[in-house]
Design a protein around this motif. Sequence first.
Motif, short mmCIF file in Angstrom:
data_model
loop_
_atom_site.label_atom_id
_atom_site.label_comp_id
_atom_site.label_asym_id
_atom_site.label_seq_id
_atom_site.Cartn_x
_atom_site.Cartn_y
_atom_site.Cartn_z
N VAL A 165 -35.46 43.63 -1.19
CA VAL A 165 -35.95 42.75 0.01
C VAL A 165 -34.76 42.32 0.94
CG1 VAL A 165 -36.80 40.39 0.51
CG2 VAL A 165 -38.07 41.79 -1.26
N SER A 166 -33.47 42.06 0.05
CA SER A 166 -32.42 41.59 0.98
C SER A 166 -31.76 43.05 1.71
CB SER A 166 -31.58 40.82 0.04
OG SER A 166 -31.01 42.02 -0.95
N PHE A 167 -31.83 44.12 1.20
CA PHE A 167 -31.29 45.45 1.94
C PHE A 167 -32.30 45.72 2.86
CE2 PHE A 167 -31.05 49.98 2.16
CZ PHE A 167 -29.60 49.99 2.27
N ALA A 168 -33.43 45.81 2.76
CA ALA A 168 -34.52 46.01 3.82
C ALA A 168 -34.16 44.99 4.90
CB ALA A 168 -35.77 45.93 3.33
N SER A 169 -34.12 43.78 4.71
CA SER A 169 -33.77 42.73 5.73
C SER A 169 -32.45 43.02 6.40
CB SER A 169 -33.79 41.47 5.34
OG SER A 169 -35.01 40.99 4.62
N LEU A 170 -31.46 43.29 5.84
CA LEU A 170 -29.98 43.57 6.29
C LEU A 170 -30.04 45.04 7.12
CD1 LEU A 170 -27.18 42.85 6.25
CD2 LEU A 170 -26.71 44.62 4.17
N VAL A 171 -30.94 45.81 6.76
CA VAL A 171 -31.12 47.31 7.49
C VAL A 171 -31.81 46.85 8.71
CG1 VAL A 171 -31.87 49.54 7.59
CG2 VAL A 171 -30.85 48.68 5.53
N SER A 172 -33.03 46.07 8.61
CA SER A 172 -33.76 45.68 9.93
C SER A 172 -32.74 45.12 10.83
CB SER A 172 -35.04 44.90 9.24
OG SER A 172 -35.82 45.44 8.23
N LEU A 173 -32.04 44.28 10.68
CA LEU A 173 -31.16 43.64 11.60
C LEU A 173 -30.54 44.87 12.44
CD1 LEU A 173 -30.11 41.12 13.04
CD2 LEU A 173 -28.18 41.04 11.29
#
Length: 587
Positions: free
Chosen positions: A159-167
């Motif tokens: 979840v945190s990695f997906a949020s980071l990549v989304s940015l």
Amino acid sequence: MIQETVNNIYKILSDTLALLASYLTDIAQNPLQELVLFLAFSGAYLFLKLLTVNFTRPLREKGLNVPADIFSLLILYGASFLLYQKFSDVDLFLFLFAFLYFEVVRGLFSYLRAHLPFGRISVLLFYALLVVNSLLLFLQNISYHLGKLQDLYSLGFKVSFASLVSLFVIKVYSHLAVIIGSEVLRRTLRRGKLAFLVLYLALSIGWVLGTFRLSQSFLLKLFLLAGVLFGYFFIQAYLLINLERKLGTNFQLLRKDLRRFLNTFSLFILYKGLDVIFGLDPVRGVLGKLFIVNTELVKISLLSLLESTYILVLLFTSVSLLKNLVYLYFIRKDKEVEAGSLRALISNLGILLSVVIALTHLGLTWKVLIPFAGALGIGLGFGLQTIFNNYISGFILLLSKNIKVGDLVEIEGNAGSAIGRSGSTIFGQVVNINILTTVVRTTDNVEIAIPNSEFVSGRIVNYSLSDPYIRVRIPFGVSYSSDPQKVREVLLKVAQESELVLKEPPPNVWFYEMGDSALIFYLLVWVDIRKFWRMKALRSEIYFKAWEELKKEGIEVPFPQRDLWFKNPLRVEINERGLHEGSSQGG
């Protein structure tokens, strides 16, 4: 419920602390080995960093920004991974993985920050997500090493990695939509922003939940869907640009509705594509079982509500676009009346059909819709009775041929009071027979739309039904001292010299009556009403010429006269002011 949430959070924190304690205990069992490994990797990191900095210095002096730190970090990250495969009992590798991961992503962000406009809030959000993501990676590695809490920290890391990549993805996409040179590509990226964002979120959620695997078949479907979406928005941008250039200011009428329709339809393409890639049947099955209303007559589930809402929006946008297209088409042909009427008709019928179709998809059975349909049918029957009457009458007129385009007709009514015309009848030429009305143009160039039913049920005078030659009667009055034969000769001469009067049949003069003040004659002339159907102009010309000819012959056109006889003699007296007063002897 709040208490249960607090208890769950407390349990997760307790398990995390216990996991960290177990990790530190493992390190304490062989601290010398761990320390030596840490120093070795630190020295290797400094050596590689110095080497890459010196190697890339000439490039930086030429203005090329090369991320040297990332190269050294990637080399160390790969080396640590290979060493961990051989020395899996060394716990320090788990910390090194998280540390090197943090440094690689930070270095990459620093490099991209020099080329992309990241704001202060974006920078703070990125570092916050990076710290959380690196910490969760460290906890995930520990959980896999110790065999505890693997699912929890694996989900947290994803979840945190997906949020980071989304940015990163959102920032890069938005920046490309601004700086790209081609107008078509720039508009393509802007139009497809929502669709590509939904696609990316679906991929992120699917990866987090583990609903797909990165196989060759999956990647092929993914690239195919992305290509279809990009092609759709490219065609959309190209179409809008060319329509705007071709239509000019008129395009403003279609811009908003066309964009809404195209964007709404793009959601349908995206939905079908996601269904092909992920297989949304299980999701539809779950949503279909979540009933909002579940009775014998009404069955509304969350799925039917979403589908009916989308169908309603799509149909509304389609109707709005269609009515404006029709309106613009007739406006460009200078038919403003037809444009407004058709736009109103399409809007009313389109909204009605859209609501009915959406209700059928919502889950309302025919048992509920039949009473409304019956009431609607009765209302339409009364409301459309006149419309169908005129519609059928139009076919009767066309088939019977009692009235044709070009005929000269006279019906009861008045037309042109605003221009000073008075009369109890309407005389004019039929210029068009529509499905509901017949248009008649009067001699004053006033067009009247008359319902077709009036031509079928009423009495209509058609001056050119089978024969366009008609006889016109023009009255004349002369004094009693006139010679009737001389009057006849003058009127026939005037008629024969007129270009508007037919030579055959020849004109004629009737001695109609001996009136109170004049002898009444009628000049009868034949005319072709197809060539000359303004009777008042004909009479005006005849009167002009007849007045001159009668005056030359000494024939007087009298005015009305009355002889007044008194039974008793009159006595006239004149007063001091010069006025006379009259009275009779008899009183």
